[in-house]
Write a protein that holds these residues in place. Sequence first.
Motif, short mmCIF file in Angstrom:
data_model
loop_
_atom_site.label_atom_id
_atom_site.label_comp_id
_atom_site.label_asym_id
_atom_site.label_seq_id
_atom_site.Cartn_x
_atom_site.Cartn_y
_atom_site.Cartn_z
N SER A 76 38.03 40.10 34.01
CA SER A 76 39.41 39.24 34.50
C SER A 76 40.41 40.31 34.96
CB SER A 76 39.78 38.82 33.18
OG SER A 76 38.60 37.92 32.56
N ALA A 77 40.00 41.19 35.88
CA ALA A 77 40.80 42.28 36.24
C ALA A 77 41.70 41.93 37.28
CB ALA A 77 39.85 43.35 36.78
N GLY A 131 43.72 45.50 28.01
CA GLY A 131 44.87 44.86 28.90
C GLY A 131 46.19 45.02 28.44
N GLY A 182 36.68 47.47 31.84
CA GLY A 182 38.04 47.05 31.73
C GLY A 182 38.59 45.78 31.77
N HIS A 183 39.58 45.38 30.99
CA HIS A 183 39.94 44.03 30.99
C HIS A 183 41.26 44.11 31.41
CE1 HIS A 183 42.06 40.65 28.75
NE2 HIS A 183 41.14 39.84 29.70
N SER A 184 41.72 42.98 32.39
CA SER A 184 43.03 42.98 32.97
C SER A 184 43.50 44.22 33.48
CB SER A 184 43.86 42.22 31.94
OG SER A 184 44.87 41.70 32.42
N THR A 185 44.67 44.54 32.83
CA THR A 185 45.31 45.67 33.52
C THR A 185 44.11 47.01 33.38
OG1 THR A 185 47.56 44.98 33.09
CG2 THR A 185 47.33 47.28 33.40
N GLN A 222 34.51 37.08 35.23
CA GLN A 222 35.88 36.08 34.98
C GLN A 222 35.61 34.67 34.83
OE1 GLN A 222 38.82 37.22 38.07
NE2 GLN A 222 40.41 36.25 36.92
N GLN A 233 37.13 41.23 44.58
CA GLN A 233 36.41 42.46 44.03
C GLN A 233 35.21 42.64 44.33
OE1 GLN A 233 37.07 42.11 39.51
NE2 GLN A 233 39.69 41.97 40.21
N LEU A 240 34.22 44.97 35.37
CA LEU A 240 35.92 44.77 35.65
C LEU A 240 35.79 43.20 35.03
CD1 LEU A 240 36.64 45.82 39.19
CD2 LEU A 240 36.88 46.85 37.09
N GLY A 265 41.38 46.77 33.86
CA GLY A 265 40.30 46.65 35.03
C GLY A 265 41.05 47.44 36.17
N GLY A 266 42.20 47.43 36.36
CA GLY A 266 42.93 48.07 37.43
C GLY A 266 42.69 49.73 36.94
#
Length: 322
Positions: free
Chosen positions: A168-169, A74, A139-142, A269, A285, A166, A144-145
């Motif tokens: 907390s994405a 992230g 992926g975490h946070s950013t 999340q 999501q 994903l 995840g994007g």
Amino acid sequence: MTRRGVFGIAAGLAASTMLPASTVAGTTDANIGATPMQGETRMSSGYVKTADGTEIYFKDWGPKDAQPIHFHHGWPLSADDWDAQLLFFLAHGYRVVAHDRRGHGRSSQVDTGNTIDRYAADASAVVEHLDLRNVVHIGHSTGGGEVARYVARYGQPQGRVAKAVLVSAIPPLMLKTPNNPEGTPLSVFDGFRAALAANRAQFYLDVASGPFYGFNRPGAKVSQGIIQNWWRQGMMGGAIAQYEGIKAFSETDQTDDLKAITVPTLVLQGDDDQVVPYKDAAVLQAKLIKNSTLKIYPGFPHGMLTTHADVINPDLLAFVKG
């Protein structure tokens, strides 16, 4: 709305997330793994140069012939934020890969390409450089994007991705718009940019010691080590990339990325996430991804991969193995 009000999480570091001396001798706890590492382990790290000349740092640990798990961090952190997961999956015999996003950590402090498109392309460069196949991307946070765009545009078309997670994405969209009325107002992200430009070191200290891990919650068990490690990672990166990264993670609409994902996807999340509101993130999501499984953790914060690794890691393992 203050930055403390937008960020948030809820617990101190559980004792079981620490690496005991007995692990070195082959005994592992619930967080590190149920069995000792088997066979020869290949430890390495290095750089891959992308098409625009940016050098992306990566870690590549574990048996080369094992199934790879690729971790995407992230904002504004680095691959080091995955320590608890890298050790856990390494102990379970997996090959683990994590890279520093451009402008972050040990990667080039470039002043261009700080977009979700470029982040995904850089991730693809790492995957192709290492020739990873049958990969689970987490992926975490950013990050995840980054995973969502990578899987949709590179991983699936190339046949290299097996599953995605994903955590907390940020998708589908953080920013409040006419079509996303429940999003976060632009003024909040403008505040982040102003605070970063005025005093990045203090801003990052405020984020880590307050809302990111829920240390601003009544009764929270505060860990100075976690705070300092978050601050250390943030300050390793370049201010320009992190400044521009705010626009990337807040204003990029990834609805189409989520709709395009067909591989099995786990969506996780905490419902006390003050950084990325879960009803506008994980819940949406799961609705948009065709083959998804959703799990919401009561009281868990944005940084739950660190504060609740003893809970999250086994859930990740069950999904990877399932």
